[in-house]
Design a protein around this motif. Structure first.
Motif, PDB file in Angstrom:
ATOM      1  N   ASP A   6       0.862  -1.172   0.000  1.00 50.64           N
ATOM      2  CA  ASP A   6       0.000   0.000   0.000  1.00 50.64           C
ATOM      3  C   ASP A   6       0.909   1.236   0.000  1.00 50.64           C
ATOM      4  OD1 ASP A   6      -2.310   1.631   0.296  1.00 50.64           O
ATOM      5  OD2 ASP A   6      -2.086   1.601   2.465  1.00 50.64           O
ATOM      6  N   PHE A   7       0.366   2.381  -0.326  1.00 45.47           N
ATOM      7  CA  PHE A   7       1.158   3.615  -0.344  1.00 45.47           C
ATOM      8  C   PHE A   7       0.834   4.490   0.862  1.00 45.47           C
ATOM      9  CE2 PHE A   7       1.995   8.008  -1.825  1.00 45.47           C
ATOM     10  CZ  PHE A   7       3.355   7.883  -2.055  1.00 45.47           C
ATOM     11  N   LEU A  42       3.089  -1.954  -6.332  1.00 41.57           N
ATOM     12  CA  LEU A  42       2.386  -0.885  -5.627  1.00 41.57           C
ATOM     13  C   LEU A  42       0.899  -1.191  -5.737  1.00 41.57           C
ATOM     14  CD1 LEU A  42       2.489   1.775  -4.071  1.00 41.57           C
ATOM     15  CD2 LEU A  42       2.247   2.944  -6.277  1.00 41.57           C
ATOM     16  N   SER A  44      -2.540   0.339  -4.474  1.00 47.15           N
ATOM     17  CA  SER A  44      -3.076   1.558  -3.881  1.00 47.15           C
ATOM     18  C   SER A  44      -4.478   1.849  -4.382  1.00 47.15           C
ATOM     19  CB  SER A  44      -2.152   2.726  -4.244  1.00 47.15           C
ATOM     20  OG  SER A  44      -2.665   3.946  -3.768  1.00 47.15           O
ATOM     21  N   VAL A  55       3.678   7.078  -7.806  1.00 43.82           N
ATOM     22  CA  VAL A  55       4.703   6.314  -8.527  1.00 43.82           C
ATOM     23  C   VAL A  55       5.936   7.184  -8.741  1.00 43.82           C
ATOM     24  CG1 VAL A  55       5.264   5.199 -10.726  1.00 43.82           C
ATOM     25  CG2 VAL A  55       3.074   4.717  -9.601  1.00 43.82           C
ATOM     26  N   CYS A  58       7.953   7.679  -5.551  1.00 37.25           N
ATOM     27  CA  CYS A  58       8.777   6.491  -5.281  1.00 37.25           C
ATOM     28  C   CYS A  58       9.961   6.416  -6.244  1.00 37.25           C
ATOM     29  CB  CYS A  58       7.926   5.227  -5.374  1.00 37.25           C
ATOM     30  SG  CYS A  58       6.701   5.071  -4.047  1.00 37.25           S
ATOM     31  N   PHE A  65       8.706  -0.207  -9.272  1.00 32.61           N
ATOM     32  CA  PHE A  65       7.837  -1.331  -8.944  1.00 32.61           C
ATOM     33  C   PHE A  65       7.767  -2.324 -10.095  1.00 32.61           C
ATOM     34  CE2 PHE A  65       6.254   2.105  -6.227  1.00 32.61           C
ATOM     35  CZ  PHE A  65       6.333   1.473  -5.001  1.00 32.61           C
ATOM     36  N   VAL A  68       2.054  -1.903 -11.021  1.00 25.59           N
ATOM     37  CA  VAL A  68       1.284  -0.931 -10.243  1.00 25.59           C
ATOM     38  C   VAL A  68      -0.197  -1.271 -10.396  1.00 25.59           C
ATOM     39  CG1 VAL A  68       0.702   1.501  -9.961  1.00 25.59           C
ATOM     40  CG2 VAL A  68       3.053   0.846 -10.554  1.00 25.59           C
TER      41      VAL A  68
END
Length: 143
Positions: A6-7, A42, A44, A55, A58, A65, A68
């Motif tokens: 999770d973000f 990721l 989210s 994104v 990060c 990642f 996503v």
């Protein structure tokens, strides 16, 4: 291992729709997991511009990642007739876990050493694991 992250509240503090401050050691730990060849996705609720911002946040910190909000990078609704936002991951890391989010040092140790919560608890409290209940005295009598 395929790891879904999770973000908001997990990598950064909750400030949705803004991006909060990084949770200590989150990006460093994620980079280490990727370096150990884990496939980190990721995962989210963010979509569109808000997802792109996460994104890019990060990416600026050296995190690329595997995918996503999907199981693999090329997955789309047209090339996967079973497309679902529900990922097929070995591990989900989310601040909404039962018991909350462990610190990133503990997360790394658990993934790196293939540990479960039971392993963590057992290692943290060895005296509890060796506890034996007192023996009951036999009662002899007529029923």
């Amino acid at each position: 291992m395929v790891i879904a992250l999770d973000f908001d509240g997990t990598i950064v503090e909750h400030k949705y729709p803004a991006i909060g401050e990084e949770i200590p050691f989150a990006t460093e730990t994620i980079r280490m997991l990727i370096a150990e060849r884990h496939k980190v996705i990721l995962w989210s609720v963010r979509e569109g511009k808000l997802l792109d911002e996460a994104v890019n946040w990060c990416r600026k910190r050296g995190i690329e990642f595997y995918a996503v909000n999907r199981d693999y990078p090329e997955e789309t609704m047209t090339n996967n007739n079973h497309f679902s936002r529900k990922l097929k991951a070995d591990l989900f890391i989310d601040d909404r876990n039962l018991g909350g989010l462990p610190d990133w040092g503990m997360i790394y140790q658990m993934v790196h050493n293939n540990m479960t919560w039971n392993d963590v608890i057992r290692n943290a409290r060895p005296s509890i694991n060796s506890y034996e209940a007192p023996k009951r005295k036999k009662k002899w009598g007529i029923f």
